[in-house]
Design an enzyme around this catalytic site. Structure first.
Site, PDB file in Angstrom:
ATOM      1  N   LEU A 100       0.829  -1.204   0.000  1.00 45.54           N
ATOM      2  CA  LEU A 100       0.000   0.000   0.000  1.00 45.54           C
ATOM      3  C   LEU A 100       0.863   1.253   0.000  1.00 45.54           C
ATOM      4  O   LEU A 100       1.942   1.276   0.570  1.00 45.54           O
ATOM      5  CB  LEU A 100      -0.880   0.026   1.259  1.00 45.54           C
ATOM      6  CG  LEU A 100      -1.980  -1.033   1.365  1.00 45.54           C
ATOM      7  CD1 LEU A 100      -2.600  -0.992   2.750  1.00 45.54           C
ATOM      8  CD2 LEU A 100      -3.032  -0.804   0.293  1.00 45.54           C
ATOM      9  N   LYS A 135      -5.232  -0.910  10.444  1.00 47.91           N
ATOM     10  CA  LYS A 135      -4.115  -1.577   9.763  1.00 47.91           C
ATOM     11  C   LYS A 135      -3.396  -2.443  10.793  1.00 47.91           C
ATOM     12  O   LYS A 135      -2.723  -1.930  11.689  1.00 47.91           O
ATOM     13  CB  LYS A 135      -3.166  -0.532   9.168  1.00 47.91           C
ATOM     14  CG  LYS A 135      -2.056  -1.149   8.346  1.00 47.91           C
ATOM     15  CD  LYS A 135      -1.293  -0.061   7.601  1.00 47.91           C
ATOM     16  CE  LYS A 135      -0.227  -0.634   6.695  1.00 47.91           C
ATOM     17  NZ  LYS A 135       0.738  -1.493   7.353  1.00 47.91           N
ATOM     18  N   GLU A 193      -4.077 -10.845   7.814  1.00 53.53           N
ATOM     19  CA  GLU A 193      -2.897 -10.624   8.650  1.00 53.53           C
ATOM     20  C   GLU A 193      -2.839 -11.640   9.786  1.00 53.53           C
ATOM     21  O   GLU A 193      -3.818 -11.811  10.522  1.00 53.53           O
ATOM     22  CB  GLU A 193      -3.005  -9.203   9.224  1.00 53.53           C
ATOM     23  CG  GLU A 193      -1.702  -8.555   9.568  1.00 53.53           C
ATOM     24  CD  GLU A 193      -1.006  -7.952   8.349  1.00 53.53           C
ATOM     25  OE1 GLU A 193      -1.480  -8.145   7.198  1.00 53.53           O
ATOM     26  OE2 GLU A 193       0.038  -7.312   8.553  1.00 53.53           O
ATOM     27  N   LYS A 309     -10.117   1.913   1.824  1.00 57.59           N
ATOM     28  CA  LYS A 309     -10.254   1.235   0.525  1.00 57.59           C
ATOM     29  C   LYS A 309     -11.545   1.695  -0.115  1.00 57.59           C
ATOM     30  O   LYS A 309     -12.601   1.688   0.542  1.00 57.59           O
ATOM     31  CB  LYS A 309     -10.315  -0.283   0.715  1.00 57.59           C
ATOM     32  CG  LYS A 309      -9.061  -0.875   1.318  1.00 57.59           C
ATOM     33  CD  LYS A 309      -9.256  -2.349   1.637  1.00 57.59           C
ATOM     34  CE  LYS A 309      -8.096  -2.852   2.475  1.00 57.59           C
ATOM     35  NZ  LYS A 309      -8.396  -4.134   3.111  1.00 57.59           N
ATOM     36  N   CYS A 438      10.200   8.136  51.465  1.00 62.44           N
ATOM     37  CA  CYS A 438      10.801   7.189  50.534  1.00 62.44           C
ATOM     38  C   CYS A 438       9.969   5.901  50.512  1.00 62.44           C
ATOM     39  O   CYS A 438       9.735   5.306  51.565  1.00 62.44           O
ATOM     40  CB  CYS A 438      12.223   6.890  50.963  1.00 62.44           C
ATOM     41  SG  CYS A 438      12.955   5.512  50.085  1.00 62.44           S
ATOM     42  N   CYS A 456      15.724  10.495  49.053  1.00 67.08           N
ATOM     43  CA  CYS A 456      15.542   9.809  50.318  1.00 67.08           C
ATOM     44  C   CYS A 456      16.712  10.178  51.227  1.00 67.08           C
ATOM     45  O   CYS A 456      17.851  10.232  50.782  1.00 67.08           O
ATOM     46  CB  CYS A 456      15.522   8.306  50.061  1.00 67.08           C
ATOM     47  SG  CYS A 456      15.748   7.336  51.539  1.00 67.08           S
ATOM     48  N   CYS A 462      18.225   2.546  53.824  1.00 68.30           N
ATOM     49  CA  CYS A 462      17.284   2.393  52.716  1.00 68.30           C
ATOM     50  C   CYS A 462      17.690   1.199  51.849  1.00 68.30           C
ATOM     51  O   CYS A 462      18.783   1.182  51.300  1.00 68.30           O
ATOM     52  CB  CYS A 462      17.264   3.666  51.888  1.00 68.30           C
ATOM     53  SG  CYS A 462      16.154   3.530  50.488  1.00 68.30           S
TER      54      CYS A 462
HETATM   55  S1  IVH Z   1      -5.054  -4.275   2.247  1.00 65.03           S
HETATM   56  C1  IVH Z   1      -2.944  -4.571  -2.164  1.00 65.03           C
HETATM   57  N1  IVH Z   1      -5.927  -4.085   4.694  1.00 65.03           N
HETATM   58  O1  IVH Z   1      -0.455  -3.696   5.507  1.00 65.03           O
HETATM   59  C2  IVH Z   1      -2.620  -4.597  -0.727  1.00 65.03           C
HETATM   60  N2  IVH Z   1      -3.634  -4.471   4.361  1.00 65.03           N
HETATM   61  O2  IVH Z   1       1.441  -1.872   4.154  1.00 65.03           O
HETATM   62  C3  IVH Z   1      -3.824  -4.885   0.105  1.00 65.03           C
HETATM   63  N3  IVH Z   1      -2.361  -4.706   6.447  1.00 65.03           N
HETATM   64  O3  IVH Z   1       0.639  -5.867   3.004  1.00 65.03           O
HETATM   65  C4  IVH Z   1      -3.561  -4.770   1.533  1.00 65.03           C
HETATM   66  N4  IVH Z   1      -4.057  -4.472   7.811  1.00 65.03           N
HETATM   67  O4  IVH Z   1       0.167  -6.819   5.381  1.00 65.03           O
HETATM   68  C5  IVH Z   1      -4.858  -4.269   3.908  1.00 65.03           C
HETATM   69  N5  IVH Z   1      -6.860  -3.943   6.810  1.00 65.03           N
HETATM   70  C6  IVH Z   1      -5.800  -4.125   6.030  1.00 65.03           C
HETATM   71  C7  IVH Z   1      -4.526  -4.353   6.564  1.00 65.03           C
HETATM   72  C8  IVH Z   1      -3.448  -4.505   5.697  1.00 65.03           C
HETATM   73  C9  IVH Z   1      -2.760  -4.686   7.722  1.00 65.03           C
HETATM   74  C10 IVH Z   1      -0.973  -4.896   6.009  1.00 65.03           C
HETATM   75  C11 IVH Z   1      -0.805  -5.918   4.909  1.00 65.03           C
HETATM   76  C12 IVH Z   1      -0.236  -5.141   3.772  1.00 65.03           C
HETATM   77  C13 IVH Z   1       0.431  -4.012   4.474  1.00 65.03           C
HETATM   78  C14 IVH Z   1       0.615  -2.819   3.556  1.00 65.03           C
END
Ligand code: IVH
Length: 720
Positions: A100, A135, A193, A309, A438, A456, A462
């Site tokens: 990303l 994330k 993940e 997204k 203390c 102290c 102590c």
């Molecule tokens: S979408 C095309 N959604 O973040 C890539 N990634 O820095 C689609 N990650 O490689 C990834 N939570 O390991 C997506 N809710 C989430 C995520 C997530 C963690 C990680 C994943 C990705 C990385 C990108």
């Protein structure tokens, strides 16, 4: 592996680079990034924070953009992650696992949405919906199901080829063997993940440490390390979890939106993160980011940002990818080195010198790749919102238990609390009362004027200070007991044999009566124990100045101890004077009582030192410990210096290798004769006594016209 040193070009702005400079810097960055990738992806041992890594990557890409000719087929910007490490079979991903783009500011998020609008050519009033998902900070995984049955698990690897970790993944309870529901596509790859919870990570590290195994820096690394085990039973013993948020190859699409897909993944039997929301504007997205940032510390697992997204999958399709990431998603990171969490408690630690240091006990949170549970609060004023210079900090906001606080980590420095989120302050939170006793021994803890630290005063008793005090007590310029050094202090203290100075002198007697003999300890025998007891006996007679110095009173070094010993004939006299002394109370004209004035008027003793003496003897615990010691030893009064000696009142410096006396002897002799001994030469110096090998001090003496004497000249001068 050491990180390569930054090249001098690394400070140059990309816009100012010549093509040659850019070429060099590009190659250097490539090597550095590759090294970091390898440490991150293959060794689970990153050496830089995500923020630093991202900065390198941005610089690399900026160079590439300005000098496109530098970009080769090998360019890092065409790759994701690093090649899989050896040891596991390779798996080619049917659909690449890409990465990303990152957004670091609110503006970046606005730009992201704007780009999408332009790309799709949407009118301003066309509503856009995005999923906003936490994330998860773990490692991405692709799980392949054929006819609803789990067949293969693969790590991301370089995005095109990953590692086959099927056997290990099978041990995860949260991963279904068979997908639920009807209409399951013939081929279905769920992506998401793998992560470890913070409590599981802490427990694992505890077990690792106890077994003498390396500990992991953060939950992400421990999840990766736990997964990348040749023996799947090891993975099984480490609780790993999985959140699904995406897909790879998918026969028939079961939904038309990202949100629909999240719901479908859940229905099919996967865990999906429950915190995701649909955001319908940039403001919505940013509000989610802010809210989740504040929630972060309370979550059981680590998140390092929010992923937005675009919800409509047909639009996602049109937008497609640019180099290694989709145009339809972006990761809005939290500032990597900062995090908010809740201050659970303030603990007061007592240092070896008696300083009371407040330590913040926090809800565990990952900051810059490291789980933080403690942070420094520096001192009383810092908690109150007052800086070192006396001016307000954090706008004068104090820190209270229960507060949500922002913490910051910079490099390896102990994390600090930098701010308080006042809106989240619980109603019940009260200003923190710094203790005036203390916590380790109950003695008074006092603050000197112009000092931020509270200390102290129970020096001798102590427990937090005992080892340090005892070490000082037996040190060379104090009691100087042969064969009784730091090691013995540590060992005898740990076994409860010597807790305070008097115990040293009752050791032999107690040993005689005890069934557990010192002689039977490891490293001791009959002779060595006898030698130790003899050495202790040899010090039952001690000069007053050494005793005063040995007590370890704050500000009382050798010189001040000597000055006090010259003025007060016995330690009892000093104790009584100090206990009777009443320092000025602060009212105008109050000069304190006579005892105070006498103490304060002692030649060379200033107010701060006098106060420290008063504080020390004011503490009953110290007076009692001293009384116990005095039962065991004889103290000899100090010989008054001779006022008629040829060096009385003169300042002398000794340097070089003295051959007829040790430096300490020379010093004691000069002082007995009424001279002052200094450590460095200045224009106030009268004599420099220089042995062979004298260096810079000799040059200094010549500069200031100071008389330079050999050791023999010195003896002649004092008539020896
Ligand atoms: S979408 C095309 N959604 O973040 C890539 N990634 O820095 C689609 N990650 O490689 C990834 N939570 O390991 C997506 N809710 C989430 C995520 C997530 C963690 C990680 C994943 C990705 C990385 C990108």
């Amino acid at each position: 592996m050491a990180t390569p040193k930054p090249h001098r070009d690394s400070r140059l702005a990309v816009e100012e680079m010549t093509e040659r400079q850019a070429g060099r810097e590009y190659a250097r960055l490539e090597a550095e990034i590759k090294g970091h990738d390898e440490r991150y992806y293959q060794k689970d041992a990153p050496t830089v924070s995500d923020a630093d890594y991202d900065a390198l990557r941005r610089r690399y890409e900026a160079i590439e953009q300005r000098f496109p000719d530098l970009r080769t087929l090998d360019s890092l910007s065409r790759k994701v992650g690093a090649a899989p490490s050896r040891g596991f079979a390779k798996v080619r991903h049917a659909v690449p696992m890409l990465s990303l783009q990152n957004a670091f500011s609110e503006e970046d998020v606005g730009d992201f949405v704007g780009r999408i609008r332009r790309f799709l050519n949407l009118p301003e009033d066309e509503a856009l919906a995005f999923t906003a998902e936490p994330k998860i900070d773990g490692l991405s995984m692709s799980l392949r199901y054929e006819n609803g049955t789990f067949v293969k698990a693969a790590t991301r690897g370089d995005g095109f080829e990953g590692e086959d970790v099927t056997a290990n993944i099978r041990t995860l309870k949260e991963i279904p063997d068979r997908l639920k529901g009807k209409n399951i596509p013939a081929v279905c790859e769920a992506r998401g993940e793998v992560y470890m919870t913070k409590p599981d990570f802490l427990a694992l590290n505890k077990r690792q440490a106890e077994a003498g195994e390396p500990v992991f820096a953060n939950p992400r690394n421990s999840a990766a390390g736990s997964l990348r085990q040749k023996d799947a039973s090891v993975t099984a013993s480490r609780t790993l979890h999985f959140f699904a948020y995406g897909w790879g190859e998918m026969g028939e699409m079961p939904a038309q939106t990202q949100s629909g897909m999240l719901k479908w993944l859940k229905a099919a039997g996967f865990q999906t993160n429950p915190l995701w929301r649909l955001a319908r504007s940039v403001d919505d997205m940013l509000a989610f980011h802010r809210d989740i940032g504040l929630e972060r510390a309370k979550l059981d697992y680590d998140i390092d940002g929010v992923v937005y997204k675009l919800d409509r999958l047909d639009w996602q399709e049109r937008l497609g990818f640019v180099s290694r990431s989709p145009r339809w998603a972006i990761a809005h990171k939290f500032p990597a080195e900062r995090a908010t969490t809740v201050l659970r408690d303030i603990e007061i630690q007592v240092g070896r010198t008696g300083a009371l240091t407040p330590v913040a006990k926090l809800e565990p949170v990952t900051v810059g790749g490291v789980v933080v549970q403690n942070a420094s609060l520096h001192n009383e004023d810092y908690i109150k919102g007052i800086g070192n210079d006396g001016n307000p900090i954090r706008g004068g906001t104090d820190i209270r238990i229960g507060d949500t606080v922002t913490i910051q980590r910079a490099g390896d420095v102990i994390p600090q609390i930098v701010d308080v989120v006042l809106e989240l302050r619980p109603r019940s939170a009260r200003p923190y009362q710094f203790p005036d006793k203390c916590p380790a021994c109950g003695s008074h803890a006092v603050r000197e004027e112009d000092e931020a630290v509270r200390r102290c005063t129970g020096g001798l008793i102590c427990p937090a200070q005992q080892v340090e005090r005892l070490r000082h007590f037996v040190s060379r310029n104090a009691f100087d007991i042969e064969g009784f050094g730091e090691k013995q202090v540590q060992a005898f203290h740990a076994d409860g044999l010597v807790m305070e100075p008097a115990d040293i002198f009752t050791l032999a007697e107690r040993d005689r009566r005890s069934a557990k003999k010192l002689m039977d300890r490891e490293g001791y025998g009959e002779t060595s124990v006898k030698n130790l007891f003899d050495a202790i006996d040899a010090r039952r007679n001690v000069p007053l100045n050494r005793l005063i110095y040995a007590l370890g009173i704050r500000h009382i070094g050798e010189t001040n101890a000597r000055l006090l010993a010259l003025h007060y004939p016995t330690v009892e006299a000093l104790r009584d004077a100090a206990t009777a002394a009443k320092p000025p109370g602060g009212e105008k004209g109050d000069k304190g009582n006579d005892a105070w004035q006498e103490l304060n008027a002692t030649e060379g003793i200033g107010e701060v030192v006098a106060l420290a003496v008063v504080e020390f003897f004011k503490e009953k615990h110290n007076r009692e410990a001293l009384a116990r010691l005095l039962k065991e030893i004889d103290v000899t009064a100090l010989e008054r210096p001779r006022q008629d000696s040829p060096v009385a009142g003169k300042t002398v410096v000794f340097t070089g290798a003295l051959e007829k006396m040790t430096r300490d002897e020379a010093k004691a002799m000069a002082e007995r004769l009424g001279a002052k001994v200094a450590g460095s030469v200045s224009k106030k110096t009268d004599y420099l006594v220089a042995g062979p090998g004298a260096g810079s001090k000799l040059a200094e003496a010549k500069k200031h016209d100071v008389a330079v004497l050999s050791e023999d000249d010195w003896f002649k001068l004092i008539g020896h």
